[in-house]
Design a protein around this motif. Structure first.
Motif, PDB file in Angstrom:
ATOM      1  N   GLY A   1       0.788  -1.223   0.000  1.00  0.00           N
ATOM      2  CA  GLY A   1       0.000   0.000   0.000  1.00  0.00           C
ATOM      3  C   GLY A   1       0.818   1.269   0.000  1.00  0.00           C
ATOM      4  O   GLY A   1       0.289   2.337   0.229  1.00  0.00           O
ATOM      5  N   THR A   2       2.118   1.177  -0.277  1.00  0.00           N
ATOM      6  CA  THR A   2       2.951   2.381  -0.289  1.00  0.00           C
ATOM      7  C   THR A   2       2.906   3.045  -1.661  1.00  0.00           C
ATOM      8  O   THR A   2       2.236   2.576  -2.571  1.00  0.00           O
ATOM      9  CB  THR A   2       4.415   2.032   0.050  1.00  0.00           C
ATOM     10  OG1 THR A   2       4.965   1.271  -1.024  1.00  0.00           O
ATOM     11  CG2 THR A   2       4.515   1.247   1.349  1.00  0.00           C
ATOM     12  N   SER A   3       3.683   4.106  -1.816  1.00  0.00           N
ATOM     13  CA  SER A   3       3.720   4.809  -3.098  1.00  0.00           C
ATOM     14  C   SER A   3       4.680   4.162  -4.095  1.00  0.00           C
ATOM     15  O   SER A   3       4.862   4.670  -5.184  1.00  0.00           O
ATOM     16  CB  SER A   3       4.115   6.268  -2.877  1.00  0.00           C
ATOM     17  OG  SER A   3       5.388   6.330  -2.278  1.00  0.00           O
ATOM     18  N   LYS A   4       5.288   3.041  -3.736  1.00  0.00           N
ATOM     19  CA  LYS A   4       6.167   2.332  -4.670  1.00  0.00           C
ATOM     20  C   LYS A   4       5.331   1.828  -5.848  1.00  0.00           C
ATOM     21  O   LYS A   4       4.125   1.630  -5.735  1.00  0.00           O
ATOM     22  CB  LYS A   4       6.843   1.151  -3.976  1.00  0.00           C
ATOM     23  CG  LYS A   4       7.589   1.502  -2.702  1.00  0.00           C
ATOM     24  CD  LYS A   4       9.024   1.817  -2.971  1.00  0.00           C
ATOM     25  CE  LYS A   4       9.725   2.235  -1.702  1.00  0.00           C
ATOM     26  NZ  LYS A   4      11.024   1.697  -1.542  1.00  0.00           N
ATOM     27  N   VAL A   5       5.980   1.616  -6.982  1.00  0.00           N
ATOM     28  CA  VAL A   5       5.242   1.156  -8.162  1.00  0.00           C
ATOM     29  C   VAL A   5       5.391  -0.338  -8.412  1.00  0.00           C
ATOM     30  O   VAL A   5       4.688  -0.897  -9.249  1.00  0.00           O
ATOM     31  CB  VAL A   5       5.658   1.930  -9.434  1.00  0.00           C
ATOM     32  CG1 VAL A   5       5.323   3.402  -9.292  1.00  0.00           C
ATOM     33  CG2 VAL A   5       7.130   1.730  -9.754  1.00  0.00           C
ATOM     34  N   ALA A   6       6.301  -0.989  -7.682  1.00  0.00           N
ATOM     35  CA  ALA A   6       6.492  -2.433  -7.860  1.00  0.00           C
ATOM     36  C   ALA A   6       6.811  -3.068  -6.519  1.00  0.00           C
ATOM     37  O   ALA A   6       7.503  -2.487  -5.685  1.00  0.00           O
ATOM     38  CB  ALA A   6       7.623  -2.691  -8.847  1.00  0.00           C
ATOM     39  N   PHE A   7       6.301  -4.263  -6.344  1.00  0.00           N
ATOM     40  CA  PHE A   7       6.484  -5.016  -5.104  1.00  0.00           C
ATOM     41  C   PHE A   7       6.986  -6.402  -5.489  1.00  0.00           C
ATOM     42  O   PHE A   7       6.375  -7.076  -6.320  1.00  0.00           O
ATOM     43  CB  PHE A   7       5.163  -5.117  -4.335  1.00  0.00           C
ATOM     44  CG  PHE A   7       4.547  -3.770  -4.068  1.00  0.00           C
ATOM     45  CD1 PHE A   7       4.947  -3.030  -2.984  1.00  0.00           C
ATOM     46  CD2 PHE A   7       3.591  -3.250  -4.920  1.00  0.00           C
ATOM     47  CE1 PHE A   7       4.391  -1.774  -2.737  1.00  0.00           C
ATOM     48  CE2 PHE A   7       3.027  -2.006  -4.689  1.00  0.00           C
ATOM     49  CZ  PHE A   7       3.433  -1.266  -3.594  1.00  0.00           C
ATOM     50  N   HIS A   8       8.102  -6.852  -4.856  1.00  0.00           N
ATOM     51  CA  HIS A   8       8.729  -8.098  -5.290  1.00  0.00           C
ATOM     52  C   HIS A   8       9.359  -8.799  -4.112  1.00  0.00           C
ATOM     53  O   HIS A   8       9.903  -8.148  -3.241  1.00  0.00           O
ATOM     54  CB  HIS A   8       9.805  -7.739  -6.337  1.00  0.00           C
ATOM     55  CG  HIS A   8      10.390  -8.904  -7.025  1.00  0.00           C
ATOM     56  ND1 HIS A   8      11.568  -9.463  -6.638  1.00  0.00           N
ATOM     57  CD2 HIS A   8       9.954  -9.627  -8.085  1.00  0.00           C
ATOM     58  CE1 HIS A   8      11.857 -10.476  -7.431  1.00  0.00           C
ATOM     59  NE2 HIS A   8      10.892 -10.590  -8.315  1.00  0.00           N
ATOM     60  N   PRO A   9       9.390 -10.085  -4.029  1.00  0.00           N
ATOM     61  CA  PRO A   9       8.787 -11.059  -4.931  1.00  0.00           C
ATOM     62  C   PRO A   9       7.485 -11.603  -4.370  1.00  0.00           C
ATOM     63  O   PRO A   9       7.293 -11.626  -3.161  1.00  0.00           O
ATOM     64  CB  PRO A   9       9.832 -12.161  -4.963  1.00  0.00           C
ATOM     65  CG  PRO A   9      10.373 -12.194  -3.556  1.00  0.00           C
ATOM     66  CD  PRO A   9      10.340 -10.729  -3.104  1.00  0.00           C
ATOM     67  N   PHE A  10       6.642 -12.022  -5.226  1.00  0.00           N
ATOM     68  CA  PHE A  10       5.445 -12.782  -4.857  1.00  0.00           C
ATOM     69  C   PHE A  10       5.462 -14.028  -5.709  1.00  0.00           C
ATOM     70  O   PHE A  10       5.321 -13.964  -6.930  1.00  0.00           O
ATOM     71  CB  PHE A  10       4.167 -11.956  -5.056  1.00  0.00           C
ATOM     72  CG  PHE A  10       4.067 -10.852  -4.046  1.00  0.00           C
ATOM     73  CD1 PHE A  10       3.642 -11.118  -2.752  1.00  0.00           C
ATOM     74  CD2 PHE A  10       4.460  -9.572  -4.364  1.00  0.00           C
ATOM     75  CE1 PHE A  10       3.599 -10.106  -1.799  1.00  0.00           C
ATOM     76  CE2 PHE A  10       4.417  -8.557  -3.425  1.00  0.00           C
ATOM     77  CZ  PHE A  10       3.984  -8.830  -2.142  1.00  0.00           C
TER      78      PHE A  10
END
Length: 104
Positions: A46-55
């Motif tokens: 839920g942050t302002s980052k544009v990518a979240f890794h890894p899933f």
């Protein structure tokens, strides 16, 4: 990048190697990615980052995606592009690609 397909890399290293092979200049922009290998916890996304890794599972990926869409720090509306930029808009471009050739 086809020769890289035989390597046992994940998508991140594959894409990195492919882009290097194609001559794309790497720019390290650490404020865009939330990555566990960098000591961060990407979930709940839920942050302002544009990518979240890894899933590593489909369920975990879509759980992150849904949370980011609902609670992420993004503009309430997509900004309108000036008329001159309409052609460079990726959504417009994708729509145009889906049209049969006779409609273009």
């Amino acid at each position: 990048c086809v020769p890289f397909l035989s390597h046992p890399w994940g998508e991140d290293k594959f894409l990195d190697k492919c882009m290097q092979h194609l001559g794309v200049t790497r720019v390290n922009e650490y404020s865009l990615l939330s990555e566990t290998a960098c000591g961060e916890q990407p979930a709940p996304c839920g942050t302002s980052k544009v990518a979240f890794h890894p899933f590593k599972s489909i369920d975990k990926y879509f759980s992150c995606h849904d949370y980011a869409r609902k609670y992420g720090d993004v503009p309430a509306e997509r900004p309108a592009l000036p008329e001159a930029d309409q052609e460079s808009d990726p959504v417009h471009f994708q729509r145009r690609l889906r049209k049969p050739p006779s409609d273009r």
